[in-house]
Design a protein around this motif. Structure first.
Motif, short mmCIF file in Angstrom:
data_model
loop_
_atom_site.label_atom_id
_atom_site.label_comp_id
_atom_site.label_asym_id
_atom_site.label_seq_id
_atom_site.Cartn_x
_atom_site.Cartn_y
_atom_site.Cartn_z
N LEU A 87 23.94 31.65 72.25
CA LEU A 87 23.18 32.20 73.36
C LEU A 87 22.00 31.30 73.71
CD1 LEU A 87 23.35 34.79 75.10
CD2 LEU A 87 21.63 35.80 73.60
N ASP A 88 21.64 31.26 74.99
CA ASP A 88 20.51 30.47 75.45
C ASP A 88 19.23 30.92 74.72
OD1 ASP A 88 19.29 28.66 77.67
OD2 ASP A 88 18.10 30.50 77.76
N PRO A 89 18.35 29.99 74.32
CA PRO A 89 17.14 30.36 73.57
C PRO A 89 16.26 31.38 74.27
CG PRO A 89 17.48 27.98 73.49
CD PRO A 89 18.49 28.54 74.45
N LYS A 90 16.13 31.27 75.61
CA LYS A 90 15.29 32.23 76.34
C LYS A 90 15.88 33.63 76.28
CE LYS A 90 13.25 28.95 79.60
NZ LYS A 90 13.06 28.59 81.02
N ALA A 91 17.21 33.70 76.44
CA ALA A 91 17.88 35.00 76.35
C ALA A 91 17.77 35.55 74.93
CB ALA A 91 19.34 34.87 76.76
N MET A 92 17.85 34.66 73.95
CA MET A 92 17.72 35.07 72.55
C MET A 92 16.33 35.68 72.30
SD MET A 92 19.11 35.17 69.49
CE MET A 92 20.38 33.91 69.36
N ALA A 93 15.29 35.05 72.86
CA ALA A 93 13.92 35.55 72.69
C ALA A 93 13.78 36.94 73.30
CB ALA A 93 12.92 34.59 73.32
N THR A 94 14.43 37.15 74.46
CA THR A 94 14.37 38.46 75.11
C THR A 94 15.03 39.53 74.24
OG1 THR A 94 14.45 37.41 77.28
CG2 THR A 94 14.99 39.76 77.18
N ILE A 95 16.16 39.19 73.63
CA ILE A 95 16.86 40.13 72.76
C ILE A 95 16.04 40.42 71.52
CG2 ILE A 95 18.86 40.38 71.24
CD1 ILE A 95 20.55 39.05 73.35
N GLN A 96 15.36 39.39 70.99
CA GLN A 96 14.53 39.59 69.82
C GLN A 96 13.35 40.52 70.13
OE1 GLN A 96 13.66 35.52 68.84
NE2 GLN A 96 15.23 35.43 67.26
N GLN A 97 12.82 40.43 71.36
CA GLN A 97 11.75 41.34 71.76
C GLN A 97 12.26 42.79 71.78
OE1 GLN A 97 10.11 40.06 75.46
NE2 GLN A 97 9.41 38.09 74.67
N ALA A 98 13.47 42.97 72.31
CA ALA A 98 14.04 44.32 72.36
C ALA A 98 14.29 44.84 70.95
CB ALA A 98 15.35 44.30 73.15
N GLN A 99 14.76 43.96 70.06
CA GLN A 99 15.00 44.37 68.68
C GLN A 99 13.69 44.70 67.96
OE1 GLN A 99 17.20 40.96 67.27
NE2 GLN A 99 19.17 42.01 67.52
N ALA A 100 12.63 43.94 68.31
CA ALA A 100 11.33 44.20 67.68
C ALA A 100 10.80 45.57 68.03
CB ALA A 100 10.33 43.13 68.11
N LEU A 101 11.18 46.07 69.22
CA LEU A 101 10.73 47.39 69.66
C LEU A 101 11.70 48.49 69.28
CD1 LEU A 101 9.38 46.43 73.20
CD2 LEU A 101 8.04 46.96 71.15
N SER A 102 12.75 48.16 68.54
CA SER A 102 13.74 49.18 68.18
C SER A 102 13.97 49.24 66.67
CB SER A 102 15.07 48.88 68.89
OG SER A 102 15.56 47.61 68.48
N GLY A 103 13.01 48.75 65.89
CA GLY A 103 13.13 48.79 64.45
C GLY A 103 12.93 50.19 63.90
N GLY A 104 13.12 50.32 62.60
CA GLY A 104 12.93 51.61 61.96
C GLY A 104 11.47 51.98 61.80
N PRO A 105 11.19 53.14 61.19
CA PRO A 105 9.81 53.62 61.05
C PRO A 105 8.89 52.64 60.32
CG PRO A 105 11.38 55.35 60.51
CD PRO A 105 12.17 54.10 60.68
N LEU A 106 9.35 52.05 59.21
CA LEU A 106 8.50 51.14 58.45
C LEU A 106 8.19 49.87 59.24
CD1 LEU A 106 9.99 51.47 54.85
CD2 LEU A 106 7.91 52.50 55.77
N VAL A 107 9.21 49.35 59.94
CA VAL A 107 9.01 48.13 60.74
C VAL A 107 8.02 48.38 61.86
CG1 VAL A 107 10.14 46.49 62.30
CG2 VAL A 107 11.29 47.21 60.20
#
Length: 263
Positions: A87-107
């Protein structure tokens, strides 16, 4: 006479119920504790105040993050985007942002603890150093919190510095916009109400003592009398000892009011 007695019989039980209401009592206790804490902090050194405020902000952020993480954990996994190979690095960064906001309670507790702790800590230091709070202080604090949020949440891949900077800038611009909107709204409210209470109201809101504005108005204490305020003057308008100390300390820290006090 009979109507007056009947009204008294109706209002007294209501007052009694309000006084016995556990929620009202808890709110009153928290307000009292907050005033005592602010009074104590106003007497401490900058490092101590910054450390306590940062820890408190981090604790609040951790609680909010844990709740958000609990809710997001219940979402179907299909709703959280997953990176595809190559995946393109910019698209990867966007997905990582979404994952960062969807972690579990401790994260999320960790992420928001860092974000809010850094924000209130920087704000506290700048407020003590500058003697006031303005849009630039707010934006600097937001930049720091946004950068640290990007760092701890792991957004940006191996090269996190560009993403930390871009996240910090985004947070700062958003906070600056919110601050200006709030300032504009506050000014419009002041103009509609009383132009002589602009600085007084702003100071009380900043200190969390806005409920005492009515005391100022009752005693005809406004922006012009701020540099002249004394403990006895505040006592005359029935402001308790804790808030009096906080208000007088804030006036002493404000460069403009301090200068007018000396002249």
């Amino acid at each position: 006479m009979g109507g007056g007695k009947q009204e008294l019989m109706v209002t007294e039980p209501i007052k009694s119920l309000i006084q016995q209401n556990p929620i009202v009592q808890i709110q009153s206790k928290f307000k009292e504790m907050e005033i005592h804490l602010k009074t104590w902090l106003s007497k401490q050194s900058l490092p101590v105040e910054a450390a306590v405020v940062t820890a408190g902000g981090a604790a609040q952020g951790a609680l909010i993050g844990a709740l958000m993480g609990t809710f997001s954990q219940d979402l179907p996994s299909s709703m959280v985007p997953q990176p595809a190979p190559g995946l393109d690095p910019k698209a990867m960064a966007t997905i990582q942002q979404a994952q960062a906001l969807s972690g579990g309670p401790l994260v999320q507790a960790r992420n928001f603890a860092v974000m809010t702790g850094v924000n209130v800590g920087i704000s506290c230091v700048l407020r003590r150093v500058k003697g006031k709070e303005d849009v630039w202080s707010s934006m600097i604090a937001a930049f720091g919190s946004g950068s640290m949020f990007a760092l701890v949440s792991g957004m940006g891949g191996p090269n996190q510095l560009p993403n930390m900077i871009s996240s910090g800038i985004f947070f700062a611009l958003a906070q600056g916009g919110i601050y200006k909107l709030g300032e504009k709204f506050s000014k419009s409210q002041v103009q509609e109400d009383d132009p002589f209470y602009a600085k007084t109201r702003s100071m009380l809101i900043r200190l969390g003592l806005e409920s005492y504005e009515k005391n100022f108005k009752k005693g005809l204490l406004n922006d012009r009398t701020l540099p002249l305020l004394t403990d006895s003057a505040l006592k005359d308008v029935n402001i308790p000892p804790g808030p009096r100390l906080i208000i007088l300390d804030q006036i002493e820290r404000d460069p403009e009011l301090k200068e007018r006090r000396r002249s």
